[in-house]
Design a protein around this motif. Structure first.
Motif, PDB file in Angstrom:
ATOM      1  N   GLY A  63     -46.448 -43.173 -33.584  1.00  0.00           N
ATOM      2  CA  GLY A  63     -45.204 -42.553 -33.134  1.00  0.00           C
ATOM      3  C   GLY A  63     -43.972 -43.136 -33.802  1.00  0.00           C
ATOM      4  O   GLY A  63     -42.908 -42.528 -33.794  1.00  0.00           O
ATOM      5  N   GLN A  64     -44.113 -44.335 -34.370  1.00  0.00           N
ATOM      6  CA  GLN A  64     -43.002 -44.987 -35.052  1.00  0.00           C
ATOM      7  C   GLN A  64     -43.359 -45.465 -36.449  1.00  0.00           C
ATOM      8  O   GLN A  64     -42.517 -45.512 -37.333  1.00  0.00           O
ATOM      9  N   GLU A  65     -44.626 -45.855 -36.624  1.00  0.00           N
ATOM     10  CA  GLU A  65     -45.066 -46.415 -37.900  1.00  0.00           C
ATOM     11  C   GLU A  65     -46.572 -46.268 -38.015  1.00  0.00           C
ATOM     12  O   GLU A  65     -47.259 -45.956 -37.043  1.00  0.00           O
ATOM     13  N   TYR A  66     -47.059 -46.506 -39.238  1.00  0.00           N
ATOM     14  CA  TYR A  66     -48.504 -46.522 -39.468  1.00  0.00           C
ATOM     15  C   TYR A  66     -48.983 -47.951 -39.253  1.00  0.00           C
ATOM     16  O   TYR A  66     -48.680 -48.832 -40.045  1.00  0.00           O
ATOM     17  N   GLU A  67     -49.714 -48.176 -38.156  1.00  0.00           N
ATOM     18  CA  GLU A  67     -50.243 -49.504 -37.915  1.00  0.00           C
ATOM     19  C   GLU A  67     -51.655 -49.604 -38.481  1.00  0.00           C
ATOM     20  O   GLU A  67     -52.362 -48.606 -38.584  1.00  0.00           O
ATOM     21  N   LEU A  68     -52.025 -50.807 -38.885  1.00  0.00           N
ATOM     22  CA  LEU A  68     -53.355 -51.024 -39.423  1.00  0.00           C
ATOM     23  C   LEU A  68     -54.303 -51.260 -38.249  1.00  0.00           C
ATOM     24  O   LEU A  68     -54.042 -52.103 -37.393  1.00  0.00           O
ATOM     25  N   VAL A  69     -55.380 -50.484 -38.212  1.00  0.00           N
ATOM     26  CA  VAL A  69     -56.386 -50.609 -37.161  1.00  0.00           C
ATOM     27  C   VAL A  69     -57.707 -50.949 -37.833  1.00  0.00           C
ATOM     28  O   VAL A  69     -58.177 -50.210 -38.705  1.00  0.00           O
ATOM     29  N   ALA A  70     -58.289 -52.078 -37.438  1.00  0.00           N
ATOM     30  CA  ALA A  70     -59.546 -52.510 -38.055  1.00  0.00           C
ATOM     31  C   ALA A  70     -60.276 -53.453 -37.117  1.00  0.00           C
ATOM     32  O   ALA A  70     -59.671 -54.134 -36.292  1.00  0.00           O
ATOM     33  N   ASP A  71     -61.585 -53.486 -37.257  1.00  0.00           N
ATOM     34  CA  ASP A  71     -62.393 -54.503 -36.606  1.00  0.00           C
ATOM     35  C   ASP A  71     -62.481 -55.651 -37.599  1.00  0.00           C
ATOM     36  O   ASP A  71     -63.196 -55.567 -38.607  1.00  0.00           O
ATOM     37  N   LEU A  72     -61.738 -56.709 -37.348  1.00  0.00           N
ATOM     38  CA  LEU A  72     -61.630 -57.798 -38.314  1.00  0.00           C
ATOM     39  C   LEU A  72     -62.935 -58.566 -38.496  1.00  0.00           C
ATOM     40  O   LEU A  72     -63.111 -59.259 -39.498  1.00  0.00           O
ATOM     41  N   SER A  73     -63.868 -58.414 -37.573  1.00  0.00           N
ATOM     42  CA  SER A  73     -65.182 -59.047 -37.720  1.00  0.00           C
ATOM     43  C   SER A  73     -65.964 -58.413 -38.869  1.00  0.00           C
ATOM     44  O   SER A  73     -66.909 -59.012 -39.378  1.00  0.00           O
ATOM     45  N   PHE A  74     -65.590 -57.202 -39.238  1.00  0.00           N
ATOM     46  CA  PHE A  74     -66.302 -56.463 -40.285  1.00  0.00           C
ATOM     47  C   PHE A  74     -65.406 -56.172 -41.487  1.00  0.00           C
ATOM     48  O   PHE A  74     -65.615 -55.201 -42.212  1.00  0.00           O
ATOM     49  N   TRP A  75     -64.399 -56.995 -41.696  1.00  0.00           N
ATOM     50  CA  TRP A  75     -63.449 -56.836 -42.809  1.00  0.00           C
ATOM     51  C   TRP A  75     -64.177 -57.059 -44.127  1.00  0.00           C
ATOM     52  O   TRP A  75     -64.780 -58.104 -44.335  1.00  0.00           O
ATOM     53  N   GLU A  76     -64.129 -56.077 -45.035  1.00  0.00           N
ATOM     54  CA  GLU A  76     -64.838 -56.159 -46.321  1.00  0.00           C
ATOM     55  C   GLU A  76     -63.925 -56.136 -47.533  1.00  0.00           C
ATOM     56  O   GLU A  76     -64.397 -55.936 -48.634  1.00  0.00           O
ATOM     57  N   GLN A  77     -62.650 -56.298 -47.350  1.00  0.00           N
ATOM     58  CA  GLN A  77     -61.730 -56.236 -48.474  1.00  0.00           C
ATOM     59  C   GLN A  77     -61.759 -57.556 -49.255  1.00  0.00           C
ATOM     60  O   GLN A  77     -62.151 -58.583 -48.721  1.00  0.00           O
ATOM     61  N   PRO A  78     -61.334 -57.541 -50.525  1.00  0.00           N
ATOM     62  CA  PRO A  78     -61.434 -58.738 -51.365  1.00  0.00           C
ATOM     63  C   PRO A  78     -60.448 -59.852 -50.992  1.00  0.00           C
ATOM     64  O   PRO A  78     -60.517 -60.935 -51.560  1.00  0.00           O
ATOM     65  N   TYR A  79     -59.538 -59.603 -50.061  1.00  0.00           N
ATOM     66  CA  TYR A  79     -58.600 -60.637 -49.628  1.00  0.00           C
ATOM     67  C   TYR A  79     -58.399 -60.516 -48.123  1.00  0.00           C
ATOM     68  O   TYR A  79     -58.652 -59.466 -47.529  1.00  0.00           O
ATOM     69  N   PRO A  80     -57.922 -61.583 -47.477  1.00  0.00           N
ATOM     70  CA  PRO A  80     -57.729 -61.562 -46.018  1.00  0.00           C
ATOM     71  C   PRO A  80     -56.743 -60.474 -45.593  1.00  0.00           C
ATOM     72  O   PRO A  80     -55.918 -60.014 -46.385  1.00  0.00           O
ATOM     73  N   VAL A  81     -56.817 -60.095 -44.322  1.00  0.00           N
ATOM     74  CA  VAL A  81     -56.018 -58.973 -43.822  1.00  0.00           C
ATOM     75  C   VAL A  81     -54.521 -59.191 -44.033  1.00  0.00           C
ATOM     76  O   VAL A  81     -53.800 -58.257 -44.376  1.00  0.00           O
ATOM     77  N   GLU A  82     -54.030 -60.413 -43.841  1.00  0.00           N
ATOM     78  CA  GLU A  82     -52.597 -60.672 -44.022  1.00  0.00           C
ATOM     79  C   GLU A  82     -52.184 -60.441 -45.474  1.00  0.00           C
ATOM     80  O   GLU A  82     -51.142 -59.853 -45.750  1.00  0.00           O
ATOM     81  N   SER A  83     -53.015 -60.899 -46.409  1.00  0.00           N
ATOM     82  CA  SER A  83     -52.735 -60.673 -47.836  1.00  0.00           C
ATOM     83  C   SER A  83     -52.828 -59.196 -48.181  1.00  0.00           C
ATOM     84  O   SER A  83     -52.042 -58.688 -48.984  1.00  0.00           O
ATOM     85  N   PHE A  84     -53.783 -58.518 -47.573  1.00  0.00           N
ATOM     86  CA  PHE A  84     -53.954 -57.083 -47.790  1.00  0.00           C
ATOM     87  C   PHE A  84     -52.679 -56.343 -47.385  1.00  0.00           C
ATOM     88  O   PHE A  84     -52.138 -55.542 -48.153  1.00  0.00           O
ATOM     89  N   ILE A  85     -52.173 -56.629 -46.187  1.00  0.00           N
ATOM     90  CA  ILE A  85     -50.948 -55.970 -45.708  1.00  0.00           C
ATOM     91  C   ILE A  85     -49.768 -56.328 -46.603  1.00  0.00           C
ATOM     92  O   ILE A  85     -48.948 -55.467 -46.942  1.00  0.00           O
ATOM     93  N   ASP A  86     -49.675 -57.587 -47.033  1.00  0.00           N
ATOM     94  CA  ASP A  86     -48.583 -58.000 -47.920  1.00  0.00           C
ATOM     95  C   ASP A  86     -48.617 -57.234 -49.242  1.00  0.00           C
ATOM     96  O   ASP A  86     -47.580 -56.788 -49.740  1.00  0.00           O
ATOM     97  N   LYS A  87     -49.812 -57.080 -49.819  1.00  0.00           N
ATOM     98  CA  LYS A  87     -49.949 -56.358 -51.089  1.00  0.00           C
ATOM     99  C   LYS A  87     -49.555 -54.884 -50.919  1.00  0.00           C
ATOM    100  O   LYS A  87     -48.845 -54.321 -51.750  1.00  0.00           O
ATOM    101  N   VAL A  88     -50.014 -54.272 -49.837  1.00  0.00           N
ATOM    102  CA  VAL A  88     -49.654 -52.871 -49.583  1.00  0.00           C
ATOM    103  C   VAL A  88     -48.150 -52.763 -49.345  1.00  0.00           C
ATOM    104  O   VAL A  88     -47.488 -51.865 -49.869  1.00  0.00           O
ATOM    105  N   ALA A  89     -47.580 -53.702 -48.575  1.00  0.00           N
ATOM    106  CA  ALA A  89     -46.141 -53.670 -48.271  1.00  0.00           C
ATOM    107  C   ALA A  89     -45.303 -53.805 -49.539  1.00  0.00           C
ATOM    108  O   ALA A  89     -44.280 -53.131 -49.703  1.00  0.00           O
ATOM    109  N   GLN A  90     -45.736 -54.650 -50.456  1.00  0.00           N
ATOM    110  CA  GLN A  90     -45.002 -54.835 -51.706  1.00  0.00           C
ATOM    111  C   GLN A  90     -44.994 -53.548 -52.519  1.00  0.00           C
ATOM    112  O   GLN A  90     -43.950 -53.125 -53.039  1.00  0.00           O
ATOM    113  N   GLN A  91     -46.142 -52.907 -52.621  1.00  0.00           N
ATOM    114  CA  GLN A  91     -46.220 -51.652 -53.373  1.00  0.00           C
ATOM    115  C   GLN A  91     -45.463 -50.540 -52.649  1.00  0.00           C
ATOM    116  O   GLN A  91     -44.812 -49.704 -53.281  1.00  0.00           O
TER     117      GLN A  91
END
Length: 137
Positions: A63-91
């Protein structure tokens, strides 16, 4: 049992969020979610990032923003979630700057990712064959 985490972001524009994911080569797809209310049927478009383990990551409109929704126990990205959000935010920020500045006549002439993780973005605007402004961010 899975536990979904909802992380706040500042991503408010779907178009720029998709461009940021594309720039990072993050495969994603759009998913429409219907919202029924008493007067009409509305829908939100969320972005899904598939993971091979079946626990997909979602950018869901709240309703205000796109929030990231994930089960962090099953995170498969090449970097931690905080770094992932930072990289997306920068771009995302770069895409917003480019998109909004084009509305006032600026054109990007250089967009480069630097070795230190920062970006160089140079915009310019022409008037009567002369550069009237050259902005570097």
């Amino acid at each position: 049992m899975s536990h979904f985490t909802h992380m706040k972001t500042r991503f408010q524009n779907l178009f720029y969020l998709e461009k940021a994911l594309n720039r990072l080569n993050i495969v994603h797809k759009q998913e429409e979610k219907n919202i029924n209310n008493s007067t009409s049927e509305l829908y939100n478009v969320n972005l899904i990032i598939p993971q091979s383990n079946g626990y997909d990551i979602e950018f869901a409109w709240n309703g205000q923003e796109y929030e990231l929704v994930a089960d962090l126990s099953f995170w498969e990205q090449p970097y931690p979630v905080e770094s992932f959000i930072d990289k997306v935010a920068q771009q995302y920020a770069g895409e917003v700057i480019i998109g909004e500045s084009q509305k006032t006549g600026f054109q990007p002439i250089k967009y480069q990712q630097n070795a230190d993780g920062s970006n160089t973005l140079i915009l310019e605007r022409w008037n009567n064959e002369k550069v009237i402004q050259n902005v570097s961010v």
